[in-house]
Design an enzyme around this catalytic site. Structure first.
Site, short mmCIF file in Angstrom:
data_model
loop_
_atom_site.label_atom_id
_atom_site.label_comp_id
_atom_site.label_asym_id
_atom_site.label_seq_id
_atom_site.Cartn_x
_atom_site.Cartn_y
_atom_site.Cartn_z
N GLU A 127 -100.04 -18.94 44.54
CA GLU A 127 -100.68 -17.75 45.10
C GLU A 127 -100.43 -16.53 44.21
O GLU A 127 -101.34 -15.73 44.00
CB GLU A 127 -100.16 -17.48 46.52
CG GLU A 127 -100.47 -18.58 47.50
CD GLU A 127 -99.38 -19.63 47.61
OE1 GLU A 127 -99.35 -20.33 48.64
OE2 GLU A 127 -98.55 -19.77 46.67
N CYS B 145 -94.74 -15.44 48.76
CA CYS B 145 -96.20 -15.39 48.66
C CYS B 145 -96.87 -14.78 49.88
O CYS B 145 -97.88 -14.08 49.75
CB CYS B 145 -96.74 -16.79 48.37
SG CYS B 145 -96.23 -17.37 46.74
N HIS C 67 -95.43 -19.26 41.53
CA HIS C 67 -96.05 -19.92 42.67
C HIS C 67 -97.56 -19.75 42.52
O HIS C 67 -98.04 -18.76 41.94
CB HIS C 67 -95.59 -19.29 43.98
CG HIS C 67 -94.23 -19.75 44.41
ND1 HIS C 67 -93.82 -19.68 45.72
CD2 HIS C 67 -93.19 -20.27 43.71
CE1 HIS C 67 -92.57 -20.14 45.81
NE2 HIS C 67 -92.18 -20.50 44.61
N CYS D 124 -95.54 -19.32 51.07
CA CYS D 124 -94.11 -19.30 51.38
C CYS D 124 -93.69 -17.98 52.00
O CYS D 124 -94.29 -16.94 51.78
CB CYS D 124 -93.29 -19.58 50.12
SG CYS D 124 -93.34 -18.28 48.86
#
Length: 160
Positions: A63, A99, A61, A89
């Site tokens: 981040e 995240c 992801h 998320c």
């Protein structure tokens, strides 16, 4: 790393969110995950880390990639802002830590995102989790169109 305007809201937030959206355009396409970009910016405008979804692994992801670039314990995180094209998320199937929790594991006090995650894959409440933990969270829906454009292949016509 590069530098730009110090995070302070307004035009500076728009500058860094546009950078996050630009990063999201580098994502390999997926039918099971959003394309997202993220930038961690120190209080003086120095980029500490940046990344995009699926950059190093199909499960990355944005981040987590951006945070992975920051040296552990970097004191500049205490005044930094995390910019993400999509709300961090709060649940994920590919890795155990979402995240929003990765952000909460740092001292980053401020998170700015452009588009609240639609309920396509998960029912996300990342912004609320961050706020409950005392972090400042800013949503900039005026910049969400670029994020929707990058993810148009995932969206029904009514979500665009």
């Amino acid at each position: 790393m590069s530098a730009g305007p110090p995070p302070a809201g307004g035009d500076a937030d728009a500058h860094w969110l546009r950078r996050a959206v630009d990063l999201s355009r580098k994502c390999p396409p997926s039918t099971t995950a959003f394309s997202v970009g993220a930038v961690v910016v120190a209080a003086d405008g120095t980029v500490l880390g940046e990344g995009h979804s699926r950059r190093d692994s199909p499960h990355d992801h944005a981040e987590e990639v951006a945070l992975r670039e920051v040296a552990a314990g970097d004191p500049r995180l205490e005044g930094a802002t995390l910019y993400s094209s999509l709300e961090p998320c709060s649940a994920r199937s590919s890795r155990p830590v979402p995240c929003a929790e990765l952000v909460l594991d740092t001292p980053i006090p401020r998170v700015v995102f452009a588009w609240r995650e639609p309920e396509l894959f998960v029912d996300c409440d990342g912004a609320e989790r961050l706020r409950r933990a005392g972090r400042s969270v800013v949503e900039r829906p005026d910049l969400a169109e670029g994020v929707r454009e990058v993810n148009a292949h995932l969206l029904a016509d009514g979500d665009r």
